[in-house]
Enzyme design. Sequence first.
Site, PDB file in Angstrom:
ATOM      1  N   LYS A   1      -3.607  -5.425   4.038  1.00  0.00           N
ATOM      2  CA  LYS A   1      -3.183  -6.263   2.924  1.00  0.00           C
ATOM      3  C   LYS A   1      -3.553  -7.737   3.126  1.00  0.00           C
ATOM      4  O   LYS A   1      -3.752  -8.465   2.170  1.00  0.00           O
ATOM      5  CB  LYS A   1      -1.668  -6.163   2.717  1.00  0.00           C
ATOM      6  CG  LYS A   1      -1.098  -4.767   2.573  1.00  0.00           C
ATOM      7  CD  LYS A   1      -1.421  -4.132   1.250  1.00  0.00           C
ATOM      8  CE  LYS A   1      -0.512  -2.981   0.857  1.00  0.00           C
ATOM      9  NZ  LYS A   1      -0.432  -1.853   1.789  1.00  0.00           N
TER      10      LYS A   1
HETATM   11  C1  LIG Z   1      -0.528  -0.539   1.525  1.00  0.00           C
HETATM   12  C2  LIG Z   1      -1.049   0.338   2.561  1.00  0.00           C
HETATM   13  C3  LIG Z   1      -1.736   1.520   2.231  1.00  0.00           C
HETATM   14  C4  LIG Z   1      -1.912   1.971   0.816  1.00  0.00           C
HETATM   15  O1  LIG Z   1      -2.776   1.135   0.068  1.00  0.00           O
HETATM   16  P1  LIG Z   1      -2.799   1.202  -1.538  1.00  0.00           P
HETATM   17  O2  LIG Z   1      -3.674   0.082  -1.950  1.00  0.00           O
HETATM   18  O3  LIG Z   1      -1.382   1.000  -1.976  1.00  0.00           O
HETATM   19  O4  LIG Z   1      -3.306   2.532  -1.927  1.00  0.00           O
HETATM   20  C5  LIG Z   1      -2.256   2.257   3.281  1.00  0.00           C
HETATM   21  N1  LIG Z   1      -2.083   1.898   4.565  1.00  0.00           N
HETATM   22  C6  LIG Z   1      -1.412   0.784   4.913  1.00  0.00           C
HETATM   23  C7  LIG Z   1      -1.245   0.453   6.347  1.00  0.00           C
HETATM   24  C8  LIG Z   1      -0.888  -0.042   3.931  1.00  0.00           C
HETATM   25  O5  LIG Z   1      -0.252  -1.161   4.272  1.00  0.00           O
END
Ligand SMILES: *Cc1c(COP(=O)(O)O)cnc(C)c1O
Length: 469
Positions: free
Chosen positions: A112
Amino acid sequence: MKYSSTRGNVSGKGFVETLLMGLADDGGLLIPEEIPVVSDATLDQWSGLSYEALFLEIFSLYINDEIPQDDLKELVANSYSRFRHPEITPLKPIHDQLYVLELFHGPTFAFKDVALQFLGELYSYVAKKYNETIHILGATSGDTGAAAIEGVRGKEGIRICILHPHQKVSLVQERQMTTVEDENVLNLSVKGNFDDCQGLIKELFADLSFKEKHHLRAVNSINFVRILAQSVYYFYAYLQIRAKTKAAKVNFSVPSGNFGNIFSGYLAKQMGLPINKLIIATNENNILEQFVRTGVYKSGEFKSTHSPSMDIQVASNFERYLYYLLDRDTAKVASYMKQFQSTGQIQIDEQLLAVVQSDFAAFGVKNDACLQAIGNYQFEYDYLLDPHTACGISSYESYTEQSGDDQTVCVAFATAHPAKFDEAIRLLDIKQELPVEIASLLTKEQHQVVIDNAKQEIVQQLEEFYGRE
Ligand SMILES: *Cc1c(COP(=O)(O)O)cnc(C)c1O
């Protein structure tokens, strides 16, 4: 470049307006009115660019000079200055057909950061330049909240409130969010699950007078800018593989929850990136797997798993894909979404299902298969996977087996650093050394307010927090 809503009642918006609007005012999601297509010759030119330079090239196609090039350059440089790796998202070979793209070298050790460090810089820039009040409101399954807070804490003109499900995020996630001392951060711990939090946020954003009054801004992947920022590393990974192996096409395996990261891949593919299959990896919350298998999109019972950031039943970005699947027919999208709201289910016909299956493969990975992948890769390749990444790797293996295609190179995304989810790793008796940034969290003081899953309580908290002088 203009932006419009998947539901057809918002159009002609600029890039900055799109950033600020977040959820479209008609309840839909904002998408570019035209997706720019990048030629093969351009891809060749982009080969060898640094991460930051590639980012600038891609964003230049979307921002209409609303942000002068020099300013954008500075924003991008600042955004990635806190990453612990010079390549930002380094690509690690596991074997000839499999590479891992490490997306976890940002401040909160999950993917993120890649988009949210930039979004934080951009919000701060817009706050200053346009004199905009930026009150960020978001829901998190753990990682978005930490990354969003880290992106804007202490920044002038910005306040951020994040809802997380009480005691349903990992220890490190909780600490990353709640040990921040800055006055512009409020953590609400909601007695409910992530879908409850996301539902509350959606409701507040849909209340246009409330949204306007409090200058609410989004950081969830409903924000198109975040989607676009994530498409950069698809290009970055592909270009390196093309240079190394002359591969014509690659697959990507993407640990998925809200369909945000994988949608960024779909966008990259629409822009002309030669992607063969996008592999959707989910855990036991497998609504997306069901959809790709059967054409029925229906939320099931919420399950807590080893990969809490993917414990999601309602994938908010799904609507963006639906828009393209339905040939950009906004009336149809609106009617499907209305149907989903009232019956909790959408079903597409066989013809459309065939289209879905040509774009995607999808696998719901069970808890024990997730742990097994962690153990296997540690043993076989001396590479430690976090449980989200392990779902992606396990899905890659299932895909290879199911399709019989063991030639196409696959890039599996490592969406989190294993230290962030040590609870799961310890179940395998694997001992890892925690990075100092994570180890030091455990002794810091926490700041959060625990509240019931009730809109009124949140409204009250927000009135107080955003109204504060
Ligand atoms: C948020 C997240 C996901 C999922 O990503 P999306 O964009 O919501 O599909 C997968 N792995 C981790 C570690 C995350 O923080």
